[in-house]
Design a protein around this motif. Structure first.
Motif, PDB file in Angstrom:
ATOM      1  N   GLU A   1      39.543  23.910  17.968  1.00 57.08           N
ATOM      2  CA  GLU A   1      38.864  24.714  18.978  1.00 57.08           C
ATOM      3  C   GLU A   1      37.537  24.100  19.437  1.00 57.08           C
ATOM      4  O   GLU A   1      36.912  24.619  20.362  1.00 57.08           O
ATOM      5  CB  GLU A   1      38.611  26.132  18.450  1.00 57.08           C
TER       6      GLU A   1
ATOM      7  N   LYS B   1      33.655  28.750  24.749  1.00 52.95           N
ATOM      8  CA  LYS B   1      33.889  27.375  24.324  1.00 52.95           C
ATOM      9  C   LYS B   1      32.692  26.910  23.504  1.00 52.95           C
ATOM     10  O   LYS B   1      31.544  27.149  23.883  1.00 52.95           O
ATOM     11  CB  LYS B   1      34.063  26.441  25.528  1.00 52.95           C
TER      12      LYS B   1
ATOM     13  N   GLN C   1      31.613  20.643  31.762  1.00 53.02           N
ATOM     14  CA  GLN C   1      32.039  21.811  30.987  1.00 53.02           C
ATOM     15  C   GLN C   1      31.883  23.094  31.806  1.00 53.02           C
ATOM     16  O   GLN C   1      32.714  23.999  31.727  1.00 53.02           O
ATOM     17  CB  GLN C   1      31.248  21.903  29.681  1.00 53.02           C
TER      18      GLN C   1
END
Length: 347
Positions: free
Chosen positions: A121, A107, A155
């Motif tokens: 993305e 990521k 995250q």
């Protein structure tokens, strides 16, 4: 950290004895696989499992800009941060190559790029458009530093919830070796000239200039060496705060933290200052050639697995070390014992 109460479990020391005893039944002389055996034991303690699993790895690359670049401390202009983030998103950076090699989840997180960015993305979690120039003012507010840590924490939780069994942290931010050197100077109380390097390729004259800028900035800002939020707010970086937060999430979930080079290790020191126990879940993957990394390693109390003279960042050192780490787990799960193989154990 105001937003999230961190609860990191203690390492299971009993697992060390259990795995050591089992490893001594495997079809090899005791200790013959050297540090790989130590690594297997460490992973078992971290995961609280006699047969730890580290795949798939989750890679989080945090990107942010640094106002200190206005002082001419980097070989590249600030705009390169945005350009490299687009390269990440297009799959063309080194970390993309190594991520594909090891089958990792990846990521890319905009936590503070000094430009508007949109991409399907891209994880857009921008706290602000880069830090301020900490030679003249605080890099960010305390609230922004805490927000960046919290974003990193979330995250980390997200990619773990998606199945990541180990965590690799990467970063992109022109000027972040200057920021990391300033943080490390505060934490180590060492002279700046012992800690700084050429970063992305500055000249000798620029290196001396970089040293003077950091020294003066620390005098101007007076960050507290015992307050991680104060350090981040005064001379820190948003991506460094984000990585630290993700490390806290990993430790809380017994997920091994595969620490990359100089900048990532600096983030690890910030995470350790927030919660000392987080270091138990860290595995230092490689030795960077950045001069300050040796000091950061010493403060972290870890031994790097490899030394290939790397200094790229992005999480690349951790990614290329990952197969070694995976080998340690496969040794436990797939290697035959003397009994199962029908081989005599002379001991």
């Amino acid at each position: 950290m105001k937003q999230q109460k961190i609860s990191i479990p203690t390492i299971n020391q009993e697992m060390r004895h259990r795995v050591t005893n089992y490893m001594n039944t495997l079809t090899k002389p005791r200790g013959s696989l050297g540090r790989l055996e130590d690594l297997a034991i460490e992973l078992a303690e971290i995961k609280n499992s006699a047969f730890p699993i580290v795949t798939p790895a989750g890679i989080l690359v945090f990107a942010a800009d640094h106002g200190i670049t206005a002082e001419g401390v980097s070989a590249y202009p600030q705009a390169v941060t945005e350009q490299m983030v687009r390269n990440f998103l297009n799959g063309g950076a080194a970390i993309n190559v190594f991520s594909r090699q090891i089958g990792a989840m990846i990521k890319i997180i905009d936590i503070g790029v000094a430009a508007e960015m949109e991409h399907q993305e891209l994880v857009n979690k921008k706290v602000r458009f880069g830090t301020a120039n900490f030679l003249h003012e605080n890099a960010m507010s305390r609230d922004e530093a805490e927000q960046a840590i919290h974003i990193g924490y979330l995250q980390g939780m997200n990619i773990i919830n998606q199945g990541a069994q180990s965590l690799i942290l990467g970063e992109m931010g022109i000027g972040n070796t200057t920021t990391s050197s300033a943080i490390l100077a505060v934490l180590s109380n060492k002279k700046v000239n012992c800690l700084i390097g050429y970063g992305t390729g500055i000249s000798s004259e620029q290196l001396l200039h970089k040293e003077r800028i950091i020294e003066q900035a620390i005098i101007n800002r007076k960050p507290s060496s015992t307050d991680p939020i104060d350090i981040l707010a005064k001379v820190g970086g948003l991506e460094i705060a984000g990585m630290a937060g993700a490390m806290l999430a990993a430790a809380e979930n017994r997920v091994p933290i595969l620490v990359d080079g100089f900048i990532c290790t600096t983030a690890a020191l910030i995470a350790k200052l927030i919660s000392n126990r987080v270091a138990d879940y860290m595995i230092l993957t490689h030795q960077s050639i950045e001069p300050g990394h040796a000091t950061a390693i010493s403060l972290l109390g870890k031994n790097p697995i490899i030394d290939l003279g790397m200094r790229l960042g992005e999480g690349t050192g951790a990614a290329i070390t990952f197969p070694i780490i995976q080998s340690a787990t496969l040794m436990l799960s797939e290697m035959a014992t003397f009994t199962s193989a029908g081989i005599s154990d002379k001991t």
